[in-house]
Design a protein around this motif. Structure first.
Motif, PDB file in Angstrom:
ATOM      1  N   GLN A  84     -22.277   6.503  24.258  1.00 54.94           N
ATOM      2  CA  GLN A  84     -23.661   6.287  24.688  1.00 54.94           C
ATOM      3  C   GLN A  84     -23.979   7.331  25.755  1.00 54.94           C
ATOM      4  O   GLN A  84     -23.093   7.794  26.470  1.00 54.94           O
ATOM      5  N   HIS A  85     -25.249   7.689  25.857  1.00 53.01           N
ATOM      6  CA  HIS A  85     -25.663   8.665  26.859  1.00 53.01           C
ATOM      7  C   HIS A  85     -25.463   8.063  28.252  1.00 53.01           C
ATOM      8  O   HIS A  85     -26.128   7.086  28.620  1.00 53.01           O
ATOM      9  N   ARG A  88     -28.543   7.426  30.722  1.00 57.81           N
ATOM     10  CA  ARG A  88     -29.620   6.493  30.394  1.00 57.81           C
ATOM     11  C   ARG A  88     -29.241   5.082  30.833  1.00 57.81           C
ATOM     12  O   ARG A  88     -28.072   4.733  30.943  1.00 57.81           O
ATOM     13  N   VAL A  93     -31.281   2.982  26.276  1.00 62.65           N
ATOM     14  CA  VAL A  93     -30.452   3.198  25.086  1.00 62.65           C
ATOM     15  C   VAL A  93     -30.985   2.380  23.912  1.00 62.65           C
ATOM     16  O   VAL A  93     -31.170   2.885  22.796  1.00 62.65           O
TER      17      VAL A  93
END
Length: 299
Positions: A84-85, A88, A93
């Motif tokens: 996952q980023h 963020r 997300v």
């Protein structure tokens, strides 16, 4: 439904997955088990269209993943909770995932609550999440499109006992409502509790598969004796072939009463005589994978 048909993946001379076939039906949780390097992750990646098979095919609801229109609406995937980023927030997300799938972002708060992430957690950057929180966010991401199928690789990794119990209920409820779950995990006790079917892989090949109760109940009898040679001779006279385990006990494809009576009549002293299924999934797993290659042998 997931259908895996004769999947094979080779990397040069090495076969990471070798002619693997199994199905996962609606309304069931299928436990996909194997030691490190057995080929589990490669199989899951082929199902999800991330790794092209050398031969064979995998389909979801009769269609290969790459041909699914808007696949997130059909199959939810969690293969790596850390993918996952990090910059963020949890809410961002899921909101971006909803927009990508053409869904209303209004579903995000309810989904966050469903996986146990409160408003404070939703506003935090993913880089500040614990592994358990990332697992919960990954599950929310997988479920945001209301898919009929979930494919999960080690989803309980990093969860505390309460979290593992919560996940068990979540997956059981999903299947009981008609969903299909394919679950890969090293937590054998949790798989034994929640799974309806089992698929065990080792060295890239299927070692056994079927209904959980049937596999655990039809495992045979574990026998240990002071005289292994006498026991082997007895089994030969009975037309049976035993499988020796690392601790010196022997798995015999017969019931305890038959083996016990024959041993008594032949004067073979037994130190142990019990149904093999009494040890549950862990014992079956260890017995089946005793000859597996070391970690990293297969991808």
């Amino acid at each position: 439904m997931i259908a895996v048909e004769n999947l094979t993946k080779t990397y040069g001379p090495q076969r990471a997955v070798d002619d693997v076939s199994f199905t996962c039906a609606p309304g069931t949780v299928t436990g996909f088990l194997g030691p490190n390097g057995a080929g589990k992750s490669t199989t899951l990646r082929m199902i999800c269209g991330l790794t092209p098979p050398t031969s064979g095919r995998a389909t979801v609801s009769g269609v290969p993943y790459r041909r699914l229109g808007n696949p997130g609406r059909h199959i939810g995937v969690l293969l790596d909770a850390s993918a996952q980023h990090a910059g963020r927030t949890g809410r961002e997300v899921l909101a971006l995932a909803a927009i990508t799938l053409g869904l209303d972002t209004a579903r995000v708060p309810g989904l966050l609550a469903r996986v146990g992430l409160d408003d404070r957690a939703a506003k935090r950057r993913v880089r500040a999440y614990s592994l358990g929180m990332r697992q919960r966010l990954g599950l929310a991401y997988a479920m945001i499109g209301d898919p009929a199928v979930l494919v999960l690789d080690e989803p309980a990794n990093g969860l505390d006992p309460e979290g593992i119990h919560w996940m068990r209920g979540l997956l059981r409820g999903f299947a009981d409502r008609g969903g299909t779950v394919l679950l890969s995990s090293h937590l054998l006790r949790e798989v034994e509790v929640v799974a309806d079917r089992l698929v065990v892989i080792g060295n890239g090949r299927i070692l056994t598969q079927g209904d959980k109760e049937e596999l655990l109940g039809a495992a045979g009898t574990m026998v240990r004796t002071t005289d292994p040679t006498a026991l082997e001779d007895l089994l030969q006279r009975m037309g049976l072939t035993g499988t020796r385990s690392a601790d010196g006990s022997v798995l015999v494809p017969s019931d305890p009463q038959t083996i016990g009576q024959a041993a008594a009549a032949a004067g073979v002293v037994l130190l142990e005589l019990r149904p093999a299924g009494a040890g549950g999934l862990e014992e079956m797993f260890l017995r089946l994978t005793a000859g597996a290659e070391p970690e990293g042998a297969n991808r």
